[in-house]
Design an enzyme around this catalytic site. Sequence first.
Site, PDB file in Angstrom:
ATOM      1  N   CYS A 137       1.462  -5.803  11.989  1.00  0.00           N
ATOM      2  CA  CYS A 137       1.390  -4.405  12.449  1.00  0.00           C
ATOM      3  C   CYS A 137       1.105  -3.393  11.346  1.00  0.00           C
ATOM      4  CB  CYS A 137       2.680  -4.026  13.172  1.00  0.00           C
ATOM      5  SG  CYS A 137       2.798  -4.814  14.787  1.00  0.00           S
ATOM      6  N   GLN A 138       1.488  -3.666  10.116  1.00  0.00           N
ATOM      7  CA  GLN A 138       1.221  -2.693   9.058  1.00  0.00           C
ATOM      8  C   GLN A 138      -0.286  -2.621   8.824  1.00  0.00           C
ATOM      9  OE1 GLN A 138       2.920  -3.579   5.187  1.00  0.00           O
ATOM     10  NE2 GLN A 138       3.051  -1.427   4.637  1.00  0.00           N
ATOM     11  N   PRO A 265      -3.536 -12.788   7.025  1.00  0.00           N
ATOM     12  CA  PRO A 265      -4.406 -12.004   6.135  1.00  0.00           C
ATOM     13  C   PRO A 265      -3.761 -11.481   4.850  1.00  0.00           C
ATOM     14  CG  PRO A 265      -3.802 -10.704   8.070  1.00  0.00           C
ATOM     15  CD  PRO A 265      -3.252 -12.080   8.289  1.00  0.00           C
ATOM     16  N   TYR A 266      -2.455 -11.581   4.728  1.00  0.00           N
ATOM     17  CA  TYR A 266      -1.798 -11.074   3.510  1.00  0.00           C
ATOM     18  C   TYR A 266      -1.081 -12.198   2.778  1.00  0.00           C
ATOM     19  CZ  TYR A 266      -2.930  -6.472   5.217  1.00  0.00           C
ATOM     20  OH  TYR A 266      -3.623  -5.373   5.635  1.00  0.00           O
ATOM     21  N   GLY A 267      -0.667 -11.895   1.543  1.00  0.00           N
ATOM     22  CA  GLY A 267       0.155 -12.833   0.793  1.00  0.00           C
ATOM     23  C   GLY A 267       1.507 -12.945   1.469  1.00  0.00           C
ATOM     24  N   GLY A 268       2.038 -11.791   1.795  1.00  0.00           N
ATOM     25  CA  GLY A 268       3.310 -11.752   2.503  1.00  0.00           C
ATOM     26  C   GLY A 268       3.432 -10.444   3.239  1.00  0.00           C
ATOM     27  N   MET A 269       4.283 -10.432   4.254  1.00  0.00           N
ATOM     28  CA  MET A 269       4.560  -9.204   5.008  1.00  0.00           C
ATOM     29  C   MET A 269       6.060  -9.171   5.268  1.00  0.00           C
ATOM     30  SD  MET A 269       3.545  -6.453   6.411  1.00  0.00           S
ATOM     31  CE  MET A 269       4.818  -5.354   6.992  1.00  0.00           C
ATOM     32  N   GLU A 270       6.659  -8.050   4.855  1.00  0.00           N
ATOM     33  CA  GLU A 270       8.119  -7.964   4.775  1.00  0.00           C
ATOM     34  C   GLU A 270       8.806  -7.684   6.108  1.00  0.00           C
ATOM     35  OE1 GLU A 270       5.787  -5.935   3.525  1.00  0.00           O
ATOM     36  OE2 GLU A 270       6.384  -3.836   3.595  1.00  0.00           O
ATOM     37  N   HIS A 294       8.833 -10.371  -4.155  1.00  0.00           N
ATOM     38  CA  HIS A 294       8.252  -9.103  -3.717  1.00  0.00           C
ATOM     39  C   HIS A 294       8.680  -8.763  -2.281  1.00  0.00           C
ATOM     40  CE1 HIS A 294       5.012  -6.017  -3.518  1.00  0.00           C
ATOM     41  NE2 HIS A 294       5.022  -6.361  -2.243  1.00  0.00           N
ATOM     42  N   GLU A 295       8.493  -9.696  -1.370  1.00  0.00           N
ATOM     43  CA  GLU A 295       8.837  -9.407   0.036  1.00  0.00           C
ATOM     44  C   GLU A 295      10.331  -9.181   0.196  1.00  0.00           C
ATOM     45  OE1 GLU A 295       6.324  -8.588   1.518  1.00  0.00           O
ATOM     46  OE2 GLU A 295       4.861  -9.647   0.293  1.00  0.00           O
ATOM     47  N   HIS A 298      11.275  -5.701  -0.707  1.00  0.00           N
ATOM     48  CA  HIS A 298      11.015  -4.720   0.358  1.00  0.00           C
ATOM     49  C   HIS A 298      12.236  -4.503   1.264  1.00  0.00           C
ATOM     50  CE1 HIS A 298       6.876  -3.422   0.065  1.00  0.00           C
ATOM     51  NE2 HIS A 298       6.395  -4.650   0.045  1.00  0.00           N
ATOM     52  N   GLU A 317       5.259   0.266  -2.072  1.00  0.00           N
ATOM     53  CA  GLU A 317       4.712  -0.875  -2.813  1.00  0.00           C
ATOM     54  C   GLU A 317       4.933  -0.802  -4.330  1.00  0.00           C
ATOM     55  OE1 GLU A 317       4.004  -3.517  -1.440  1.00  0.00           O
ATOM     56  OE2 GLU A 317       3.653  -2.940   0.641  1.00  0.00           O
ATOM     57  N   ASP A 374      -6.120   1.222   6.455  1.00  0.00           N
ATOM     58  CA  ASP A 374      -6.621  -0.089   6.009  1.00  0.00           C
ATOM     59  C   ASP A 374      -7.753   0.057   4.992  1.00  0.00           C
ATOM     60  OD1 ASP A 374      -4.883  -1.686   7.413  1.00  0.00           O
ATOM     61  OD2 ASP A 374      -6.266  -2.094   9.070  1.00  0.00           O
ATOM     62  N   TYR A 382       0.245  -0.155  -5.731  1.00  0.00           N
ATOM     63  CA  TYR A 382       1.139  -1.162  -6.295  1.00  0.00           C
ATOM     64  C   TYR A 382       1.268  -0.971  -7.808  1.00  0.00           C
ATOM     65  CZ  TYR A 382       0.562  -3.926  -1.969  1.00  0.00           C
ATOM     66  OH  TYR A 382       0.550  -4.358  -0.671  1.00  0.00           O
TER      67      TYR A 382
HETATM   68  N1  BES Z   1       3.490  -4.879   2.832  1.00  0.00           N
HETATM   69  C1  BES Z   1       2.557  -5.636   2.096  1.00  0.00           C
HETATM   70  C2  BES Z   1       1.409  -6.143   2.916  1.00  0.00           C
HETATM   71  C3  BES Z   1       0.625  -5.072   3.635  1.00  0.00           C
HETATM   72  C4  BES Z   1       0.346  -3.857   3.041  1.00  0.00           C
HETATM   73  C5  BES Z   1       0.151  -5.306   4.896  1.00  0.00           C
HETATM   74  C6  BES Z   1      -0.381  -2.889   3.733  1.00  0.00           C
HETATM   75  C7  BES Z   1      -0.581  -4.345   5.568  1.00  0.00           C
HETATM   76  C8  BES Z   1      -0.843  -3.134   4.980  1.00  0.00           C
HETATM   77  C9  BES Z   1       3.210  -6.808   1.381  1.00  0.00           C
HETATM   78  O1  BES Z   1       4.499  -6.562   0.955  1.00  0.00           O
HETATM   79  C10 BES Z   1       2.420  -7.086   0.136  1.00  0.00           C
HETATM   80  O2  BES Z   1       2.364  -6.234  -0.689  1.00  0.00           O
HETATM   81  N2  BES Z   1       1.848  -8.267   0.017  1.00  0.00           N
HETATM   82  C11 BES Z   1       1.103  -8.665  -1.153  1.00  0.00           C
HETATM   83  C12 BES Z   1       1.939  -9.559  -2.022  1.00  0.00           C
HETATM   84  C13 BES Z   1       2.342  -9.049  -3.299  1.00  0.00           C
HETATM   85  C14 BES Z   1       3.111  -9.983  -4.163  1.00  0.00           C
HETATM   86  C15 BES Z   1       1.729  -7.931  -3.988  1.00  0.00           C
HETATM   87  C16 BES Z   1      -0.097  -9.450  -0.697  1.00  0.00           C
HETATM   88  O3  BES Z   1      -0.279  -9.591   0.510  1.00  0.00           O
HETATM   89  O4  BES Z   1      -0.844  -9.925  -1.521  1.00  0.00           O
HETATM   90 ZN    ZN Z   2       4.524  -5.227  -0.658  1.00  0.00          ZN
END
Ligand code: BES
Ligand code: ZN
Length: 613
Positions: A137-138, A265-270, A294-295, A298, A317, A374, A382
């Site tokens: 959703c983010q 699509p992301y590394g992680g989502m919190e 990281h997550e 959050h 971030e 987006d 970050y």
């Molecule tokens: N909250 C973000 C992912 C995100 C940001 C999704 C904006 C949609 C819109 C998540 O915490 C994040 O920053 N993920 C990073 C990992 C990180 C270690 C920097 C990623 O996905 O690479």
């Molecule tokens: Zn993050």
Amino acid sequence: MKISLDPSTQSNYYDVSIHHLLLDAEIDFGKKLLFGTVEYKIQSARISEPLSHIILDTSYLDVKSASLNGTPVPFRVDERRDFLGNALHVVPPKPIPAIDIATLRISFSTTKECTAIQFLDPQQTIGGNAPYMFSQCQAIHARSMLPCQDTPSVKVPCTFHIRSKLPVIASGIPCGTRDFRDDSLVYMFEQPLGIPSYLISILSGDLASSSVGPRSTVYTEPDNIVACKFEFEHDMENFMKAAESLTTPYAWTRYDFVVLPPSFPYGGMENPNATFATPTLIAGDRSNVSVIAHELAHSWSGNLVTNESWQCFWLNEGMTVFLERKIIGRVQGEKYRQFDAIIGWGELKEAVELFGKDHEFTKLIVDLDGKDPDDAFSTIPYEKGFNFLYEIERVVGGPVVFEPFLSFYFRKFANSTVNEVKFKNALYEYFKPLGLSQALDSIDWDAWYYAPGMPPVTPQFDTTLADNCYKLADVWVNSAKTSENPDKFKQDDIEGWSAAQLSLFLDVLFEADAFPHNYIAAMDSAYSFSNSRNAEISFRYFKLVLKSKYKPLYERIADQVGKVGRMKFVRPTYRLLNQADHDLAVKTFRKYSNFYHKICAGLVKKDLGIAEN
Ligand code: BES
Ligand code: ZN
């Protein structure tokens, strides 16, 4: 009354308070839809004014009916306004008195266009015998999953009742199941803490689980569970303890997470109580655990203390990267924190160059009026955010003086939202009594907040772990310049190097000129980068290959980019492939476009210049 706050929502959240959200919905894997009702406990946000008009965000939703306190009410859905979606208006027949809490219930279904949810066919999963679905959703995709006030400035306690034929995870504490019928169950979750819409999440698929700490369980497809347990169990609780010692006690009871199929699509989502993570974290050697740090971080910065709009996304971030690196510093050692900061600085430079140093999106505080969050997304909030905090830490006298501010900050703003002004005021509130307001005065706040490009201060980092990377990179660059035989490079050169050190080495080479083709080939013979189990490494090597226009590996890269959907890897790969061979880039994208999540596919289309609008 319209107050200009969050430009990314059409809802009148400043008029309508929401006390609770109940999502009661069913996942239809056959039709690839989510349908059901959302029930809000609402009240006028103004003590003395009745509530006469409710506007919620929707996007590609099919709104079927609405009721207020059990009685049907008329509603209207406006024309779509680009990425903002369609405003949904509900006008009560009689204004709701300010002291009343009313129940607004909307029945709806998602549609094929839904940008928040990806449905996977069985063959797109590891196990191959059950379908899968997950939401993302983010920043502003919640509105395509349910009608809501889709702004991070509104935080609401939630209940989720989700019917599915397969196990469900949602962003709350699991409270069991009920009502078995037609092979399906209702999975129930409670989220007692107020959460913003972007943290609502639902996932359903063939899941196994394993404990990775006293407060943590990892979920993933059964074939993957052993590898996931190994990857995270060593660090999980240590990270939690380190994070708590820096901030406040963990507020969410449990920290569980799901390792998803590769198109995530992301590394992680919190997502609270249910972080979602990419399977590219599983490298077999725990080398990507910092993403979980990281997550987890959050849980404080973002989930407990939330940026009030996406314009000050750095407060989510940048603060989280700062905490992530503090955690790494405490668990692994300060030189590792310093090393991660060096990698981050390089990524910041690359991002500023990509946007251009005067671009709006290189500012810490961005103007998102008329702009899709987006499109603004990058590593800048970050890393510029991290460096801002690192600089404040230096200016006030270092970690020992600065760290106690973190617990002050999280206590002060717990369960509420922040912006850059509140952040600055909190710093003064905390440091003034310590006689440090002059130190804060020395910071060029305007430059940090509003100037584009690289930060106004260039940081100093300890290069202990980086020196070997620079040295070896130098040898490669100089040997290439003098056309020496690259066969002299051997596996021994990188003996004992961590994945992060290899990453920095490759980052430094990427900054240099393109390499001769015999060097690109020799690098892989000596160091086997293209076969690395760590996607961070193979991806960086592939960037070098594309920049050097080394054709023999193009097909390999095209193949690889169709296997992972993590945008951090996919987008730069397509961007470089596009420069190297536009036709191959477009052909490859078309081949895999159904594999990617809609958010990823949409952005890659823009990157390749083949977007419809
Ligand atoms: N909250 C973000 C992912 C995100 C940001 C999704 C904006 C949609 C819109 C998540 O915490 C994040 O920053 N993920 C990073 C990992 C990180 C270690 C920097 C990623 O996905 O690479
Ligand atoms: Zn993050």
